[in-house]
Design an enzyme around this catalytic site. Structure first.
Site, PDB file in Angstrom:
ATOM      1  N   HIS A 121      -9.386 -42.124   0.036  1.00 24.30           N
ATOM      2  CA  HIS A 121      -7.972 -42.041  -0.303  1.00 24.30           C
ATOM      3  C   HIS A 121      -7.137 -42.355   0.941  1.00 24.30           C
ATOM      4  CE1 HIS A 121      -9.058 -37.813   0.907  1.00 24.30           C
ATOM      5  NE2 HIS A 121      -8.058 -38.078   1.737  1.00 24.30           N
TER       6      HIS A 121
HETATM    7  C1  T46 Z   1      -8.423 -35.915   3.923  1.00 26.32           C
HETATM    8  C2  T46 Z   1      -9.874 -35.844   4.255  1.00 26.32           C
HETATM    9  C3  T46 Z   1     -10.153 -36.110   5.712  1.00 26.32           C
HETATM   10  C4  T46 Z   1      -6.862 -28.005  -1.420  1.00 26.32           C
HETATM   11  O1  T46 Z   1      -6.671 -27.279  -2.402  1.00 26.32           O
HETATM   12  N1  T46 Z   1      -6.163 -27.800  -0.260  1.00 26.32           N
HETATM   13  C5  T46 Z   1      -6.338 -28.576   0.834  1.00 26.32           C
HETATM   14  O2  T46 Z   1      -5.673 -28.333   1.869  1.00 26.32           O
HETATM   15  C6  T46 Z   1      -7.282 -29.646   0.769  1.00 26.32           C
HETATM   16  C7  T46 Z   1      -7.492 -30.552   1.979  1.00 26.32           C
HETATM   17  C8  T46 Z   1      -7.992 -29.846  -0.395  1.00 26.32           C
HETATM   18  N2  T46 Z   1      -7.791 -29.032  -1.450  1.00 26.32           N
HETATM   19  C9  T46 Z   1      -8.600 -29.223  -2.669  1.00 26.32           C
HETATM   20  C10 T46 Z   1      -8.339 -30.517  -3.412  1.00 26.32           C
HETATM   21  C11 T46 Z   1      -9.686 -30.790  -4.074  1.00 26.32           C
HETATM   22  O3  T46 Z   1      -9.749 -30.105  -5.300  1.00 26.32           O
HETATM   23  O4  T46 Z   1      -9.975 -29.267  -2.286  1.00 26.32           O
HETATM   24  C12 T46 Z   1     -10.689 -30.150  -3.118  1.00 26.32           C
HETATM   25  C13 T46 Z   1     -11.460 -31.175  -2.305  1.00 26.32           C
HETATM   26  O5  T46 Z   1     -10.521 -32.082  -1.703  1.00 26.32           O
HETATM   27  P1  T46 Z   1     -10.841 -33.627  -1.514  1.00 26.32           P
HETATM   28  O6  T46 Z   1     -11.682 -34.122  -2.614  1.00 26.32           O
HETATM   29  O7  T46 Z   1      -9.515 -34.339  -1.287  1.00 26.32           O
HETATM   30  O8  T46 Z   1     -11.699 -33.597  -0.154  1.00 26.32           O
HETATM   31  P2  T46 Z   1     -12.074 -34.824   0.785  1.00 26.32           P
HETATM   32  O9  T46 Z   1     -13.091 -34.310   1.726  1.00 26.32           O
HETATM   33  O10 T46 Z   1     -12.382 -36.044   0.020  1.00 26.32           O
HETATM   34  O11 T46 Z   1     -10.708 -35.123   1.614  1.00 26.32           O
HETATM   35  C14 T46 Z   1     -10.245 -34.167   2.550  1.00 26.32           C
HETATM   36  C15 T46 Z   1      -8.735 -33.953   2.390  1.00 26.32           C
HETATM   37  O12 T46 Z   1      -8.441 -33.589   1.036  1.00 26.32           O
HETATM   38  C16 T46 Z   1      -7.941 -35.191   2.719  1.00 26.32           C
HETATM   39  O13 T46 Z   1      -6.575 -34.869   2.848  1.00 26.32           O
HETATM   40  O14 T46 Z   1      -7.675 -36.670   4.522  1.00 26.32           O
HETATM   41  O15 T46 Z   1     -10.508 -34.612   3.875  1.00 26.32           O
END
Ligand code: T46
Length: 142
Positions: A50
Site C-alpha cells: 500500500h
Molecule cells: C505501513 C506498514 C509499514 C490498526 O488498527 N492500527 C494501526 O496503527 C495499524 C498500523 C494497523 N491497524 C490494523 C489495520 C489492519 O486490520 O492492523 C491490521 C494490520 O494492518 P496492515 O494490514 O495495514 O499491516 P501491514 O503490515 O501490511 O502495514 C503496516 C501499516 O498498517 C502500514 O501503515 O506503512 O506496516
C-alpha cells in the site's frame, strides 16, 4: 533523490550490551503521534502493499531482517533493513512492500499521525492512477 533514505542513530554500547535512544523532534526529525510494532512473523508472508496519502513514517528493524521494496510509481528500489540503529523513511505516496521477513523480525514503526484507514491506498492500480494523474497535472502546468 533516491527512494531509499536512511537515518542513522547513535548506539550506546558497553560491556552490558547496546542501547539506542529515540527523541522525537530531536534525533528523530518526525512529529511522532503513533508507534506500532510488527512481530510474530509468519515466514514467507509479505506485508504492506500500500501507499499512504499523507502519512510519513520511519521504520526500524529491532531484531532480524526485512527487505523493503519502495516505489514512487516511476522507479523501484529495495533495501534490506537488518540493523537496529538504521531507520528507513517511508514517505507519503510511496508504495511499500515488506518481503523476506525473518522469523525473529521485529519492526518498530514511527508515524506522524494516528491510524486512519482512509489514508491508505491499498490498490496498486489506484496508486498508479494517482501518481500518473499528478504527473499529467504537473506537466500540463509547465
Ligand atoms: C505501513 C506498514 C509499514 C490498526 O488498527 N492500527 C494501526 O496503527 C495499524 C498500523 C494497523 N491497524 C490494523 C489495520 C489492519 O486490520 O492492523 C491490521 C494490520 O494492518 P496492515 O494490514 O495495514 O499491516 P501491514 O503490515 O501490511 O502495514 C503496516 C501499516 O498498517 C502500514 O501503515 O506503512 O506496516
Amino acid at each position: 533523490m533516491g527512494l531509499v533514505r536512511l537515518l542513522s542513530l547513535k548506539q550506546h554500547g558497553d560491556t552490558r550490551g547496546s542501547l539506542v535512544s529515540l527523541e522525537f523532534n530531536k534525533n528523530i526529525p518526525l512529529d511522532v503521534k503513533r508507534t506500532y510494532f510488527i512481530y510474530n512473523i509468519k515466514p514467507g508472508e509479505p506485508r504492506g502493499f500500500h501507499a499512504h496519502k499523507k502519512l510519513k513514517q520511519l521504520a526500524f528493524c529491532i531484531t532480524g531482517s526485512c527487505r523493503f521494496i519502495l516505489s514512487d510509481g516511476l522507479s523501484t528500489e529495495e533495501y534490506l533493513l537488518d540493523t537496529p540503529t538504521i531507520g528507513l523513511w517511508i514517505d507519503q505516496m510511496i508504495w511499500h512492500e515488506m518481503h523476506d521477513m525473518s522469523e525473529n523480525c521485529v519492526l518498530l514503526i514511527l508515524a506522524d499521525d494516528y491510524y486512519e484507514e482512509n489514508d491508505y491506498i491499498r490498490s496498486k492500480d489506484e496508486f498508479m492512477r494517482r501518481v500518473n494523474g499528478d504527473e499529467l497535472q504537473n506537466t500540463s502546468t509547465i
